[in-house]
Scaffold this active site. Structure first.
Site, mmCIF file in Angstrom:
data_model
loop_
_atom_site.group_PDB
_atom_site.id
_atom_site.type_symbol
_atom_site.label_atom_id
_atom_site.label_comp_id
_atom_site.label_asym_id
_atom_site.label_seq_id
_atom_site.Cartn_x
_atom_site.Cartn_y
_atom_site.Cartn_z
ATOM 1 N N GLY A 45 0.830 -1.193 0.000
ATOM 2 C CA GLY A 45 0.000 0.000 0.000
ATOM 3 C C GLY A 45 0.864 1.243 0.000
ATOM 4 N N GLN A 50 3.086 10.025 1.185
ATOM 5 C CA GLN A 50 4.370 9.336 1.342
ATOM 6 C C GLN A 50 5.353 9.696 0.235
ATOM 7 O OE1 GLN A 50 2.383 5.277 2.058
ATOM 8 N NE2 GLN A 50 4.316 5.121 3.176
ATOM 9 N N CYS A 92 5.671 -0.160 7.445
ATOM 10 C CA CYS A 92 5.323 0.949 6.567
ATOM 11 C C CYS A 92 6.564 1.319 5.767
ATOM 12 C CB CYS A 92 4.870 2.132 7.418
ATOM 13 S SG CYS A 92 4.481 3.610 6.472
ATOM 14 N N LEU A 93 6.369 1.605 4.478
ATOM 15 C CA LEU A 93 7.514 1.987 3.637
ATOM 16 C C LEU A 93 8.157 3.281 4.143
ATOM 17 C CD1 LEU A 93 6.018 1.174 0.116
ATOM 18 C CD2 LEU A 93 7.720 -0.160 1.389
ATOM 19 N N HIS A 134 -4.632 1.705 7.466
ATOM 20 C CA HIS A 134 -3.253 2.213 7.524
ATOM 21 C C HIS A 134 -3.058 3.336 6.489
ATOM 22 C CE1 HIS A 134 1.273 1.364 7.841
ATOM 23 N NE2 HIS A 134 1.182 2.173 6.801
ATOM 24 N N GLU A 135 -3.524 3.100 5.253
ATOM 25 C CA GLU A 135 -3.298 4.091 4.183
ATOM 26 C C GLU A 135 -4.152 5.337 4.384
ATOM 27 O OE1 GLU A 135 -0.710 3.643 2.582
ATOM 28 O OE2 GLU A 135 -0.506 1.506 3.000
ATOM 29 N N HIS A 138 -2.588 7.696 6.730
ATOM 30 C CA HIS A 138 -1.534 8.533 6.125
ATOM 31 C C HIS A 138 -2.114 9.855 5.606
ATOM 32 C CE1 HIS A 138 2.220 6.294 6.101
ATOM 33 N NE2 HIS A 138 1.637 5.202 5.636
#
Ligand code: NI
Length: 168
Positions: A45, A50, A92-93, A134-135, A138
């Site tokens: 994701g 991000q 998370c990236l 989660h996304e 963000h």
């Protein structure tokens, strides 16, 4: 184009993103770049902030195949229903080399526009439900580490400071 993924503690990750008003060519290009960047990472994701773009756009693909057939594009996503509870490990990236258990809803219903501007509804459970939560977090400047207890977050921040010192 593969974009650079911003990492904690970059302040851009803490900003709230604005709704997309019209799906223009630049939004379509953003979605394409986000998908490429997510698959390249690889991740399951990615949210626009991000890569430093503060628009309410997320991409998700939990298939693990790292190519488009299972790609979910959600523009202006909102959680309209949530139930149940899970406590699963997340990463998370934007928070490399760290994972921790986070409490989330087990099932969510998400409404969003797809890339054609058509309103879509996803009923998601388990990993997909976690990915949506989660996304979408963000887009409001929230990272999964913000859900941790004060003690766990302190341990995480100590680890980040130590890594930064070692790089010096
Ligand atoms: Ni993330």
């Amino acid at each position: 184009m593969i974009r650079t993924i911003l990492t904690y503690p970059n302040p851009e990750l803490k900003k709230k993103s604005a709704p997309v008003k019209i799906i223009t060519d630049s939004v379509r290009e953003l979605v394409q770049d986000m998908a490429n960047t997510m698959y390249d990472a690889p991740g399951i994701g990615l949210a626009a902030p991000q890569i430093g773009v503060h628009q309410r756009v997320i991409v998700i693909d939990i298939s693990g195949k790292n190519e488009p057939p299972d790609l979910i594009v959600a523009i202006n996503p909102t959680i309209v229903y949530a139930e149940g509870e899970v406590y699963e490990e997340e990463g998370c990236l934007s928070v490399p080399d760290y994972a921790a258990n986070v409490r989330r809803h087990a099932s969510v219903v998400v409404k969003a526009l797809d890339i054609e501007g058509v309103e879509r509804t996803w009923k998601a459970d388990d990993l997909l439900a976690i990915a949506f939560q989660h996304e979408i977090d963000h887009l409001d400047g929230i990272l999964f580490i913000d859900h941790l207890s004060a003690l766990k977050r302190e341990i995480f921040q100590r680890k980040v400071r130590k890594a930064a010192e070692e790089r010096r």
